[in-house]
Structures are given as C-alpha cells and as structure tokens.
Design a protein around this motif. Structure first.
Motif, short mmCIF file in Angstrom:
data_model
loop_
_atom_site.label_atom_id
_atom_site.label_comp_id
_atom_site.label_asym_id
_atom_site.label_seq_id
_atom_site.Cartn_x
_atom_site.Cartn_y
_atom_site.Cartn_z
N UNK A 4 0.88 -1.16 0.02
CA UNK A 4 0.10 -0.09 -0.11
C UNK A 4 0.62 1.41 0.13
N UNK A 5 0.25 2.26 -0.43
CA UNK A 5 1.07 3.48 -0.83
C UNK A 5 -0.07 4.66 -0.55
N UNK A 6 0.43 5.64 0.13
CA UNK A 6 -0.37 6.79 0.53
C UNK A 6 -1.69 6.42 1.47
N UNK A 7 -2.87 6.74 0.84
CA UNK A 7 -4.10 6.34 1.48
C UNK A 7 -4.96 5.18 0.84
N UNK A 8 -4.22 4.29 0.25
CA UNK A 8 -4.60 3.02 -0.09
C UNK A 8 -4.84 2.14 1.25
N UNK A 9 -6.01 1.26 0.93
CA UNK A 9 -6.00 0.27 2.32
C UNK A 9 -4.65 -0.37 2.80
N UNK B 25 13.72 -6.44 2.87
CA UNK B 25 13.49 -6.95 1.50
C UNK B 25 13.23 -5.47 0.58
N UNK B 26 12.82 -4.54 1.27
CA UNK B 26 12.06 -3.44 0.39
C UNK B 26 13.02 -2.12 0.34
N UNK B 27 12.52 -1.67 -1.01
CA UNK B 27 13.29 -0.38 -1.28
C UNK B 27 12.38 0.52 -1.86
N UNK B 28 12.44 1.92 -1.60
CA UNK B 28 11.74 2.93 -2.38
C UNK B 28 11.94 3.22 -3.64
N UNK B 29 10.96 3.10 -4.78
CA UNK B 29 11.49 3.31 -5.91
C UNK B 29 11.17 4.69 -6.56
N UNK B 30 11.63 4.99 -7.52
CA UNK B 30 11.53 6.53 -8.03
C UNK B 30 10.22 7.02 -8.00
N UNK B 31 9.06 6.33 -7.90
CA UNK B 31 7.61 6.89 -7.67
C UNK B 31 7.34 6.83 -6.42
#
Length: 193
Positions: free
Chosen positions: A53-58, A97-103
């Motif tokens: 999830x991203x921002x206000x997504x569930x 395991x996770x990284x922030x992508x350019x978006x």
C-alpha cells in the motif's frame, strides 16, 4: 466511458481518498482485513499476492504481517519497466527486502527478487480506485494488474476498498479482468461476474 471520463473519475476518487487521515486509513484497513481473513477463500489459500500500500490506499502492511504469522507464502509485485509488466515475487520480510522506487512506493530490492510463476498463485489482492458489484475495476491507468490477472486465471481475485469507492457502474473493456470479491469496512461483496 471514454479516457477523459475515466481520468475525471480517478481524480475524484483520489481526492476523496486524500481526505482520509492516517488514523482513519488504519481503522478502516483493520476492519477490511478482519473481514478478509475470515473468508474461506483466504483461509484456504496458501500462496497469496498483495500490493504494497501507498499513501491512503487500504493498508496492506498489517495484512502482510498476519499472513506471515499464518505461514502463508506471501508474494508482492515488482514492476519490470522494460517489459511494462508487474512480476510476482516472494516477499521474505518487511524490513530488509524492500526499497523505495523512483515513484515513491516500496518494491522488493532488485537483487533480492525471487520471481514466482503466476500459475502458482491461489489468491491475488488487487488495488484499484473504483469498483462496481460486477467486479469491474478502474486502476491507476497502466493496465499492469489486468495483464497479471490474465496470466493467473486460476487465482481468486479480491479487491480491498473503502465504501466510497464502490460505484453503481464502472466501465470495462475487453482486456479488463474483474475481481471475484470486494472487501470494504462494512461488507464483503460477492461479485456478479
């Protein structure tokens, strides 16, 4: 519905979603997850793919923790920008395991990607902006999930949604794949597709 109308609908739903506070997102997400994990389709699925999830997504991060506790095989997506598709891959943990992508959203680190054949997925948790009771959905406009869902016809497709995202009718084209269920904070919709 033409492209401009879809664009307007996306904008309207995104604006509505932006009004949700972090607390509201968390409270509503907990209700949605509590419904989801009681579903037989969820209980009987061993390999489950979900979006991050991203921002206000569930919020799917609490769901991922629950799935890991239940010893489910948890998959998420990696966007292959060269092929213009999303690739299901095993999610080992939420910390390393996770990284922030350019978006600006999280994805598995490229060097840790363990690709999984879409034919092995039992259940796919799909994101979206608007849904109707037939399971039609409007996503973010890239067609990424429709391409993936077409490659995993055996998978049960469940959307997580706030109640205001459920509309009387959502347009669908020949490449759009409907979901089987929509889980909101107040109900589970068995789609009529």
């Amino acid at each position: 519905m033409n492209t401009d109308e879809k664009k307007q609908l996306r904008k309207k739903i995104l604006n509505e979603r932006k009004k949700l506070s972090k607390e509201e997102v968390n409270t509503l997400s907990e209700k949605i997850i509590s419904y989801l994990i009681k579903m037989e389709e969820f209980k009987n699925s061993k390999t489950i793919m979900t979006y991050l999830s991203f921002k206000e997504e569930v919020n799917t991060f609490k769901l991922i923790e629950k799935m890991m506790d239940l010893e489910k095989n948890v998959l998420t997506t990696y966007t292959d920008k060269n092929k213009n598709i999303i690739v299901p891959c095993k999610l080992k943990d939420l910390d390393e395991s996770l990284d922030e992508n350019p978006f600006g959203y999280l994805e598995p680190k490229e060097d840790l990607i363990e690709e999984v054949d879409p034919g092995q997925i039992d259940l796919i948790i799909t994101p979206g902006l608007a849904f109707d009771k037939k399971g039609n959905r409007i996503g973010y406009g890239g067609g990424y999930y429709d391409k993936l869902l077409a490659r995993a016809p055996q998978a049960i497709k469940i959307a997580l949604s706030y109640d205001f995202q459920i509309l009387s009718k959502v347009p669908n084209g020949k490449f759009d794949i409907p979901v089987d269920y929509i889980v909101t904070p107040t109900k589970i919709i068995v789609c009529e597709n």
